[in-house]
Scaffold this motif. Structure first.
Motif, short mmCIF file in Angstrom:
data_model
loop_
_atom_site.label_atom_id
_atom_site.label_comp_id
_atom_site.label_asym_id
_atom_site.label_seq_id
_atom_site.Cartn_x
_atom_site.Cartn_y
_atom_site.Cartn_z
N SER A 36 0.81 -1.22 0.00
CA SER A 36 0.00 0.00 0.00
C SER A 36 0.84 1.27 0.00
CB SER A 36 -0.92 0.01 1.23
OG SER A 36 -1.72 -1.14 1.29
N GLY B 137 -4.86 -5.97 7.44
CA GLY B 137 -5.60 -4.72 7.37
C GLY B 137 -4.87 -3.57 8.04
N ALA C 280 -2.10 -2.41 5.78
CA ALA C 280 -2.62 -1.64 4.65
C ALA C 280 -3.00 -0.23 5.07
CB ALA C 280 -3.82 -2.36 4.04
N VAL C 281 -3.64 -0.11 6.23
CA VAL C 281 -4.01 1.22 6.74
C VAL C 281 -2.76 2.06 6.98
CG1 VAL C 281 -5.01 2.45 8.71
CG2 VAL C 281 -6.20 0.49 7.73
N ARG D 180 -7.87 1.24 -4.01
CA ARG D 180 -7.13 0.15 -3.34
C ARG D 180 -7.23 -1.15 -4.13
NH1 ARG D 180 -5.06 -0.38 1.75
NH2 ARG D 180 -6.17 1.35 2.72
N ASN E 45 -9.89 5.23 4.41
CA ASN E 45 -8.75 4.31 4.49
C ASN E 45 -9.12 3.05 5.26
OD1 ASN E 45 -6.20 3.19 4.49
ND2 ASN E 45 -5.35 4.63 5.96
N ALA F 161 -9.74 -0.84 3.78
CA ALA F 161 -8.91 -1.94 4.30
C ALA F 161 -9.77 -3.10 4.77
CB ALA F 161 -8.03 -1.43 5.43
N TRP G 199 -10.48 -4.85 1.63
CA TRP G 199 -9.27 -5.29 0.93
C TRP G 199 -8.67 -6.53 1.58
CZ3 TRP G 199 -4.32 -5.81 2.81
CH2 TRP G 199 -3.30 -5.98 1.88
N ALA G 200 -8.63 -6.59 2.89
CA ALA G 200 -7.96 -7.70 3.58
C ALA G 200 -8.56 -9.06 3.22
CB ALA G 200 -7.99 -7.46 5.10
#
Length: 482
Positions: free
Chosen positions: A32, A68, A71-72, A121, A148, A152, A155-156
């Motif tokens: 990320s 996660g 990524a954040v 993302r 954000n 996440a 996304w995770a």
């Protein structure tokens, strides 16, 4: 990084599984992070480490949480770098060598605004660029943080779950049913196709988007596909024969996710720990002050209430001459009832034993969640249809609030597992998509509010109020913890 160079790292992590959480967080962070995310093959590395996490027995929720968080953090640092350099980004490597990458990110951000942080993302090369651009263009920090974290959360699972499941199957030697892999493979192909259509083409689903126009041109080449396209297109004069592409994407995407979720729930034990953790979390929250509100919410999703709503809507729409809308409302109710009852009996998953349950009542999927999702989802689609495309998301957001609250009430009262609620939500959204797409061909005139619908709403309100009042004491007693 090639497979040969990655193997020593995997071997070391296999020998030291205590470092897997940090490895997941670090790779997600690099994936990320601006600049680093462009050159690091984070997707392949994440898949390999997630597979190792599943093989070594690392809890799924831990893998998702650490990925996660990484990524954040990566997006957060990228946002800070954008604020730091602002107008000088084009002089920083690699943007000075590839200025088009930064230009694409800026165009994407201007097109989608704050939503670009969520969408970006999942969109290939611009994934690590969007937070950088958001910072450079002075997006408010709190707003960026909200987007954000939200992105996440989605996304995770998308990036960790496939590898984790592969590793878990290899590590536990699961005796999976014969249909497991064909259904899983077909569902993944559907999701991959939708991913390519939505994100690789920058979420264009409206009739004026490039993707829509390309699909319309492709469908027009053959008689069979052209008849299908025209057969489902709305004939409203203002629509110009608009095809229900968003509804079909919703139906197919949520349907594929529901199939994958059902396989995980019924054929594996990977989500059992998450179910018990969620049940324990909500049991701690139980309080006499909250119980009445949660019982009220869950009673609103009772079958008698939803059946009355569907019947009243069908009668009111039919009385006004909207026969197709009335038929679709009634058929959606019937289809939901049959599907939920059949799946509960077929899966035969027991409910939590936190409160008294009806004998023989299956858990998966949650009937309350499925029913309220279909009911409010269709209602939202009819209401949003009368507004412009840019305002529709607000309608859907408002109607999604009671869906979530009723779903949470099922978890709070301890009558369903977390997987039941998620399954009900996915199934309900899929039914909504198919019903709305089917109705599109009959969508010729606006469905406005009038005296008949107002009277039907008053009658329904009175009936629901009476139902809640009569059954209140019984309900409060039934939902008391054991």
């Amino acid at each position: 990084m090639t497979g040969d160079s990655l193997q020593p790292l995997l071997d070391w992590l296999a020998a030291h599984p205590g470092w897997l959480a940090l490895a997941l967080a670090l790779v997600a962070f690099l994936e990320s992070l601006a600049i680093a995310g462009i050159v690091v093959p984070g997707v392949a590395i994440l898949f390999a480490i997630a597979a190792l996490a599943g093989q070594t027995g690392m809890p799924l929720w831990q893998a998702l949480t650490w990925a996660g968080l990484g990524a954040v953090a990566g997006d957060g640092i990228s946002f800070w770098l954008g604020r730091r350099f602002q107008g000088g980004l084009d002089r920083v490597w690699p943007f000075r060598r590839y200025p088009g990458l930064l230009d694409r990110g800026e165009r994407f951000f201007h097109l989608h605004g704050g939503k670009s942080v969520v969408i970006g993302r999942f969109v290939g090369p611009i994934r690590p660029v969007i937070p950088l651009v958001a910072g450079a263009l002075m997006m408010p920090s709190r707003r960026f943080l909200a987007f954000n974290i939200l992105s996440a959360i989605g996304w995770a699972p998308a990036y960790i779950l496939p590898g984790y499941l592969v590793g878990s199957a290899l590590g536990q030697h699961l005796d999976l049913p014969p249909h497991f892999y064909p259904v899983l493979g077909g569902s993944l192909l559907v999701l991959m196709a939708i991913y390519l259509m939505l994100f690789r083409f920058q979420l264009g689903l409206n009739s004026d988007s490039r993707l829509y126009q390309q699909l319309a041109t492709l469908m027009a080449r053959y008689n069979s596909t052209h008849r299908f396209w025209r057969g489902l297109s709305s004939e409203r004069p203002a629509s110009g024969g608009e095809f229900p592409l968003p509804s079909l994407m919703l139906a197919l995407g949520c349907g594929a996710l529901f199939l994958i979720w059902s396989l995980l729930v019924s054929a594996t034990s990977q989500l059992d720990a998450l179910n018990h953790w969620t049940a324990g979390f909500f049991s701690i929250l139980r309080h006499p002050w909250l119980d009445p509100a949660m019982v009220l919410l869950t009673r609103i999703g009772d079958p008698p209430v939803l059946l009355a709503l569907a019947l009243m809507a069908a009668l009111a729409l039919g009385f006004r001459g909207y026969y197709a809308a009335a038929a679709h409302a009634f058929l959606a109710c019937v289809a939901t009832t049959i599907l939920v009852a059949g799946m509960k009996a077929g899966f035969a998953i027991p409910r939590p034993e936190l409160v008294a349950q009806p004998p023989g009542s299956g858990a998966f999927p949650s009937g309350h969640t499925t029913g309220i999702t279909v009911t409010l989802g269709l209602l939202a689609s009819f209401v949003a249809r009368e507004f412009g495309a840019r305002r529709r998301w607000r309608i859907y957001l408002v109607f999604s609030v009671p869906m979530v609250l009723i779903a949470l009430s099922r978890l709070y009262l301890g009558v369903h597992w977390f997987t039941d609620v998620v399954g009900g939500l996915l199934l309900g959204l899929s039914i909504c998509g198919f019903v709305r797409a089917s109705y599109s061909r009959y969508d010729q005139v606006p469905l406005g509010m009038d005296v008949v619908l107002g009277l039907a709403l008053l009658i329904l309100t009175g009936w629901v109020t009476g139902y809640l009042a009569i059954t209140w004491d019984t309900a409060m007693a039934a939902y008391q913890p054991r």
